[in-house]
Design a protein around this motif. Structure first.
Motif, PDB file in Angstrom:
ATOM      1  N   MET A   1       0.875  -1.168   0.000  1.00 39.02           N
ATOM      2  CA  MET A   1       0.000   0.000   0.000  1.00 39.02           C
ATOM      3  C   MET A   1       0.913   1.220   0.000  1.00 39.02           C
ATOM      4  N   THR A   2       0.899   1.968  -1.091  1.00 38.07           N
ATOM      5  CA  THR A   2       1.834   3.064  -1.285  1.00 38.07           C
ATOM      6  C   THR A   2       1.086   4.380  -1.357  1.00 38.07           C
ATOM      7  N   ARG A   3       1.575   5.371  -0.644  1.00 40.23           N
ATOM      8  CA  ARG A   3       0.969   6.690  -0.722  1.00 40.23           C
ATOM      9  C   ARG A   3       1.347   7.324  -2.056  1.00 40.23           C
ATOM     10  N   ALA A   4       0.317   7.654  -2.873  1.00 37.63           N
ATOM     11  CA  ALA A   4       0.554   8.191  -4.212  1.00 37.63           C
ATOM     12  C   ALA A   4       0.217   9.668  -4.310  1.00 37.63           C
ATOM     13  N   GLY A   5      -0.267  10.261  -3.264  1.00 41.81           N
ATOM     14  CA  GLY A   5      -0.626  11.677  -3.253  1.00 41.81           C
ATOM     15  C   GLY A   5      -1.176  12.028  -1.891  1.00 41.81           C
ATOM     16  N   ARG A   6      -1.576  13.270  -1.734  1.00 45.15           N
ATOM     17  CA  ARG A   6      -2.060  13.697  -0.417  1.00 45.15           C
ATOM     18  C   ARG A   6      -3.272  12.890   0.032  1.00 45.15           C
ATOM     19  N   ASP A   7      -4.145  12.543  -0.900  1.00 43.64           N
ATOM     20  CA  ASP A   7      -5.386  11.859  -0.551  1.00 43.64           C
ATOM     21  C   ASP A   7      -5.511  10.493  -1.206  1.00 43.64           C
ATOM     22  N   THR A   8      -4.426   9.949  -1.743  1.00 41.81           N
ATOM     23  CA  THR A   8      -4.538   8.716  -2.523  1.00 41.81           C
ATOM     24  C   THR A   8      -3.504   7.688  -2.089  1.00 41.81           C
ATOM     25  N   TYR A   9      -3.951   6.467  -1.924  1.00 44.66           N
ATOM     26  CA  TYR A   9      -3.080   5.318  -1.718  1.00 44.66           C
ATOM     27  C   TYR A   9      -3.352   4.298  -2.816  1.00 44.66           C
ATOM     28  N   ARG A  10      -2.295   3.670  -3.302  1.00 43.97           N
ATOM     29  CA  ARG A  10      -2.437   2.604  -4.278  1.00 43.97           C
ATOM     30  C   ARG A  10      -2.164   1.263  -3.598  1.00 43.97           C
ATOM     31  N   VAL A  11      -3.019   0.303  -3.863  1.00 47.11           N
ATOM     32  CA  VAL A  11      -2.904  -1.034  -3.294  1.00 47.11           C
ATOM     33  C   VAL A  11      -2.523  -1.999  -4.417  1.00 47.11           C
ATOM     34  N   ASP A  12      -1.416  -2.694  -4.235  1.00 47.51           N
ATOM     35  CA  ASP A  12      -0.917  -3.648  -5.229  1.00 47.51           C
ATOM     36  C   ASP A  12      -1.012  -5.048  -4.637  1.00 47.51           C
ATOM     37  N   VAL A  13      -1.885  -5.871  -5.227  1.00 48.45           N
ATOM     38  CA  VAL A  13      -2.075  -7.243  -4.739  1.00 48.45           C
ATOM     39  C   VAL A  13      -1.609  -8.258  -5.780  1.00 48.45           C
ATOM     40  N   SER A  14      -0.699  -7.846  -6.652  1.00 44.74           N
ATOM     41  CA  SER A  14      -0.275  -8.734  -7.739  1.00 44.74           C
ATOM     42  C   SER A  14       0.489  -9.953  -7.236  1.00 44.74           C
ATOM     43  N   GLY A  15       1.008  -9.909  -5.999  1.00 41.45           N
ATOM     44  CA  GLY A  15       1.727 -11.060  -5.463  1.00 41.45           C
ATOM     45  C   GLY A  15       0.866 -11.989  -4.614  1.00 41.45           C
ATOM     46  N   ILE A  16      -0.431 -11.702  -4.548  1.00 48.85           N
ATOM     47  CA  ILE A  16      -1.326 -12.455  -3.670  1.00 48.85           C
ATOM     48  C   ILE A  16      -1.507 -13.893  -4.141  1.00 48.85           C
ATOM     49  N   ALA A  17      -1.701 -14.084  -5.447  1.00 51.48           N
ATOM     50  CA  ALA A  17      -2.034 -15.418  -5.960  1.00 51.48           C
ATOM     51  C   ALA A  17      -0.959 -16.434  -5.608  1.00 51.48           C
ATOM     52  N   ALA A  18       0.304 -16.046  -5.779  1.00 47.14           N
ATOM     53  CA  ALA A  18       1.388 -16.986  -5.499  1.00 47.14           C
ATOM     54  C   ALA A  18       1.454 -17.346  -4.025  1.00 47.14           C
ATOM     55  N   ALA A  19       1.031 -16.434  -3.150  1.00 45.06           N
ATOM     56  CA  ALA A  19       1.079 -16.687  -1.709  1.00 45.06           C
ATOM     57  C   ALA A  19      -0.149 -17.427  -1.205  1.00 45.06           C
ATOM     58  N   GLY A  20      -1.179 -17.542  -2.037  1.00 47.40           N
ATOM     59  CA  GLY A  20      -2.399 -18.222  -1.616  1.00 47.40           C
ATOM     60  C   GLY A  20      -3.172 -17.465  -0.560  1.00 47.40           C
ATOM     61  N   LEU A  21      -2.993 -16.138  -0.491  1.00 51.80           N
ATOM     62  CA  LEU A  21      -3.651 -15.320   0.528  1.00 51.80           C
ATOM     63  C   LEU A  21      -4.948 -14.747  -0.024  1.00 51.80           C
ATOM     64  N   ASP A  22      -5.937 -14.634   0.809  1.00 51.38           N
ATOM     65  CA  ASP A  22      -7.238 -14.097   0.413  1.00 51.38           C
ATOM     66  C   ASP A  22      -7.103 -12.591   0.172  1.00 51.38           C
ATOM     67  N   PRO A  23      -7.339 -12.094  -1.048  1.00 51.45           N
ATOM     68  CA  PRO A  23      -7.184 -10.661  -1.309  1.00 51.45           C
ATOM     69  C   PRO A  23      -8.184  -9.801  -0.562  1.00 51.45           C
ATOM     70  N   ARG A  24      -9.277 -10.380  -0.088  1.00 52.25           N
ATOM     71  CA  ARG A  24     -10.236  -9.603   0.704  1.00 52.25           C
ATOM     72  C   ARG A  24      -9.620  -9.145   2.023  1.00 52.25           C
ATOM     73  N   LEU A  25      -8.644  -9.901   2.533  1.00 51.87           N
ATOM     74  CA  LEU A  25      -7.983  -9.500   3.771  1.00 51.87           C
ATOM     75  C   LEU A  25      -7.089  -8.286   3.555  1.00 51.87           C
ATOM     76  N   VAL A  26      -6.520  -8.153   2.351  1.00 57.55           N
ATOM     77  CA  VAL A  26      -5.740  -6.950   2.024  1.00 57.55           C
ATOM     78  C   VAL A  26      -6.672  -5.742   1.991  1.00 57.55           C
ATOM     79  N   LEU A  27      -7.822  -5.904   1.365  1.00 57.32           N
ATOM     80  CA  LEU A  27      -8.815  -4.832   1.348  1.00 57.32           C
ATOM     81  C   LEU A  27      -9.195  -4.434   2.765  1.00 57.32           C
ATOM     82  N   ALA A  28      -9.392  -5.415   3.643  1.00 62.00           N
ATOM     83  CA  ALA A  28      -9.751  -5.129   5.037  1.00 62.00           C
ATOM     84  C   ALA A  28      -8.652  -4.336   5.735  1.00 62.00           C
TER      85      ALA A  28
END
Length: 225
Positions: free
Chosen positions: A192-219
């Motif tokens: 989760m990277t801060r991309a501006g004063r009011d914006t964060y970008r979430v990158d879950v491209s590595g989730i599939a290989a780890a077998g982690l539920d992407p809904r938990l990243v959203l949480a």
């Protein structure tokens, strides 16, 4: 896990990138037009003091608004909710600042300082902890839990109660942080990277290989932002 979710979730939120944009003081025009159904259903009220929008390529998909028990992500119906509840406090015995600080109390002689320092080593200190159950509103089930109270980290548990990942903050000490990294074992799997004063970008491209539920990243992002 991801294949099971593909029938209902936007693909970028499962294996790609999406953005959190913070807003406040009422609803912006793009949210009113894009989420009119949420307003009519009472999921969003124009008087909400704050909210987040979740967007892919600038298109709003979800809004995160306060709920009775914690934040929730909604579209025309609730998708994900966090249900907050306290945990039994964790006990810490070694309080470094107190142990060392006792040695520098000049109003006491050195023998007394050492005795006070040794006492701090064995004095239990309760540390409050909180937990948030991650509830999939559309499926009607708890899919995991977020907990704090382990240093500055958020610990992510799966539905079986086992630790599946940790959310670590970059060490620059800034608030809000510039970077948050989700680590499964020792492997970074989401950022989760801060991309501006009011914006964060979430990158879950590595989730599939780890077998982690992407809904938990959203949480995690809902809890942080």
């Amino acid at each position: 896990m991801i294949d099971h979710l593909r029938t209902g979730w936007p693909e970028p939120m499962l294996t790609g990138q999406y953005a959190f944009v913070t807003s406040g003081g009422g609803l912006a025009g793009d949210l009113l037009s894009g989420f009119a159904g949420m307003v009519s259903a009472g999921l969003i009220e124009p008087g909400n003091p704050s909210f987040l929008r979740i967007a892919v390529d600038g298109k709003p998909l979800l809004a995160v608004v306060p709920g009775e028990r914690g934040p929730r992500a909604v579209a025309r119906e609730p998708w994900i909710s966090l249900h907050e509840h306290p945990l039994p406090p964790r006990t810490e015995y070694r309080q470094f600042a107190r142990v060392v600080g006792s040695l520098f109390l000049r109003r006491y002689d050195m023998r007394t300082r050492i005795r006070m320092s040794a006492r701090e080593l064995t004095r239990p200190t309760p540390v409050p902890r909180m937990a948030w159950d991650v509830f999939d509103d559309r499926l009607g089930e708890v899919i995991g839990q977020l907990t704090n109270g382990v240093g500055a980290r958020t610990v992510i548990l799966g539905p079986d109660g086992r630790v599946v990942a940790r959310l670590l903050q970059d060490p620059d000490g800034k608030s809000p942080p510039r970077l948050l990294t989700l680590v499964a074992g020792r492997q970074p799997v989401a950022h989760m990277t801060r991309a501006g004063r009011d914006t964060y970008r979430v990158d879950v491209s590595g989730i599939a290989a780890a077998g982690l539920d992407p809904r938990l990243v959203l949480a995690c992002a809902m809890l942080q932002f």
